[in-house]
Design a protein around this motif. Sequence first.
Motif, mmCIF file in Angstrom:
data_model
loop_
_atom_site.group_PDB
_atom_site.id
_atom_site.type_symbol
_atom_site.label_atom_id
_atom_site.label_comp_id
_atom_site.label_asym_id
_atom_site.label_seq_id
_atom_site.Cartn_x
_atom_site.Cartn_y
_atom_site.Cartn_z
ATOM 1 N N LEU A 107 80.519 52.597 131.312
ATOM 2 C CA LEU A 107 79.093 53.655 131.583
ATOM 3 C C LEU A 107 77.714 52.984 131.193
ATOM 4 C CD1 LEU A 107 80.196 57.584 131.679
ATOM 5 C CD2 LEU A 107 80.276 56.340 133.773
ATOM 6 N N GLU A 108 78.170 52.739 130.035
ATOM 7 C CA GLU A 108 77.216 52.122 129.356
ATOM 8 C C GLU A 108 76.530 50.781 130.767
ATOM 9 O OE1 GLU A 108 77.946 50.640 125.311
ATOM 10 O OE2 GLU A 108 78.260 52.528 124.535
ATOM 11 N N PRO A 109 76.957 50.177 131.142
ATOM 12 C CA PRO A 109 76.341 49.442 132.112
ATOM 13 C C PRO A 109 75.645 50.104 132.674
ATOM 14 C CG PRO A 109 77.961 48.525 131.579
ATOM 15 C CD PRO A 109 78.385 49.523 130.791
ATOM 16 N N VAL A 129 75.329 57.358 126.484
ATOM 17 C CA VAL A 129 76.911 58.389 126.761
ATOM 18 C C VAL A 129 77.199 59.277 125.408
ATOM 19 C CG1 VAL A 129 79.194 58.011 127.880
ATOM 20 C CG2 VAL A 129 77.661 56.142 127.876
ATOM 21 N N ASP A 130 77.962 59.852 125.673
ATOM 22 C CA ASP A 130 78.700 60.785 124.898
ATOM 23 C C ASP A 130 78.542 61.235 122.751
ATOM 24 O OD1 ASP A 130 80.740 60.546 124.732
ATOM 25 O OD2 ASP A 130 81.916 61.859 124.967
ATOM 26 N N PHE A 162 87.357 69.072 134.380
ATOM 27 C CA PHE A 162 87.202 66.426 134.246
ATOM 28 C C PHE A 162 85.808 66.299 134.277
ATOM 29 C CE2 PHE A 162 92.118 68.695 134.652
ATOM 30 C CZ PHE A 162 92.289 68.378 133.261
ATOM 31 N N THR A 163 84.686 66.924 133.475
ATOM 32 C CA THR A 163 83.969 65.962 133.883
ATOM 33 C C THR A 163 83.369 64.944 132.629
ATOM 34 O OG1 THR A 163 83.041 67.785 134.989
ATOM 35 C CG2 THR A 163 81.557 66.049 135.032
ATOM 36 N N THR A 164 82.842 63.987 132.944
ATOM 37 C CA THR A 164 82.257 63.048 131.807
ATOM 38 C C THR A 164 80.965 63.387 131.909
ATOM 39 O OG1 THR A 164 83.999 61.679 131.548
ATOM 40 C CG2 THR A 164 81.867 60.550 130.631
ATOM 41 N N LEU A 165 80.294 63.366 130.891
ATOM 42 C CA LEU A 165 78.929 63.682 130.745
ATOM 43 C C LEU A 165 77.998 61.858 130.597
ATOM 44 C CD1 LEU A 165 78.229 66.841 129.276
ATOM 45 C CD2 LEU A 165 78.440 66.146 132.006
ATOM 46 N N ALA A 166 76.599 61.443 130.979
ATOM 47 C CA ALA A 166 76.007 61.340 130.544
ATOM 48 C C ALA A 166 75.210 60.919 130.772
ATOM 49 C CB ALA A 166 75.859 59.381 130.551
ATOM 50 N N VAL A 167 73.465 60.371 130.042
ATOM 51 C CA VAL A 167 72.214 61.124 129.934
ATOM 52 C C VAL A 167 71.195 60.190 130.364
ATOM 53 C CG1 VAL A 167 72.489 63.890 129.095
ATOM 54 C CG2 VAL A 167 71.444 61.548 127.931
#
Length: 368
Positions: A107-109, A129-130, A162-167
């Motif tokens: 997710l970071e890219p 990310v978290d 089943f959710t992965t979060l990022a901001v």
Amino acid sequence: MTDARAHLTELALALGFEVTGWADAAPRADELGVYQGWLDSGRQAGMDYLTRQLPRRTDLSSSLPGVGSVLVLGVSHAFAPQPVPAGGVRLGRVARYAWTPDYHAQLEPLLERLRLEAASLGVRARGYVDHGPILERALAGRAFPGWQGKSGMLLSTTLGAFTTLAVLLTDLPAPEPAPLHPDRCGTCTRCIAACPTNAIGPDRLIDARLCLSALSIEHRGPLPWELRPSLGEWLFGCDLCSEVCPWSVRAGPLARLFVPDPELAHPDLRRFFGTSEREFQRQFSHTAFSRPRRKGMARNAVNVAGNLRLPEGLEILRLASSDPAWEVREAAAWAWGQWQNVAEVERLLNDPVAEVAGAARRVLDSGG
């Protein structure tokens, strides 16, 4: 500014994020009170960094000066069951989010792509990310359709649990507050009933001292003796509360951005033994298994072998009895006791580490 938000939202969806929404960066007093109370009650267990990070979590300007609004992003890790690869000793269960290579690295890219796009619009931004000092679930509950379920997880009628979060923190002005999503848990208590250690509190907060996920991933040293049977077949993490949620069941397999790897969903437990920490990290640094490190994964593998008592687990126990990490040998003493193998327990009575010999004595004194 509205155009900038719309543009970044459109790009996020194009990059593969499945849900998006905007929230005010300023934390709400009720959210902070709940989180502070959780810390004060000690339910963060040994994760002391959460207390140290509290000032930053309560003031997002410490991460991005001038922050005004946050783009909250969600990705499903609701994978379909994976086939078990041939060969090896493949016992135990792994939480779904760890079936894919480390989601932080994936997710970071994408967050960097969003940051660069924001910069082209004259907007300063920073992605997390978290692992950043962010109250992601609280922000997510205000940013897009979802609510904090009785399990403590963020639930969605479309993605389930089943959710992965990022901001993406931005210096855009705070958006108009959106109406909170109604609580769709109703009278259902399946998640609470499914938790084998009663880690879910009536306030919808998790006690990490009891949570199987925290124990198998974050806990350092020997597992609490009385909770080892409750870990059952869980090798890494735990999905029980999310699996039984009717919204997860209704959503079904959804993951599109993340790709599962059967070798991570069903790892060969032998790979956690007979290797150095450096070699282990070389093999697994791209996965969530690097978090508990080699000896943590080996300890967990021994616990699974002790609980399941399947013939293939004997190879793991034999490897564990001579493992260089005393925590793994200590786990072996307990696991041999589950097998009622007195001879192997007695051998560990002579271990030079007091904790290992003490565990062996405790097994023998208790009759197994």
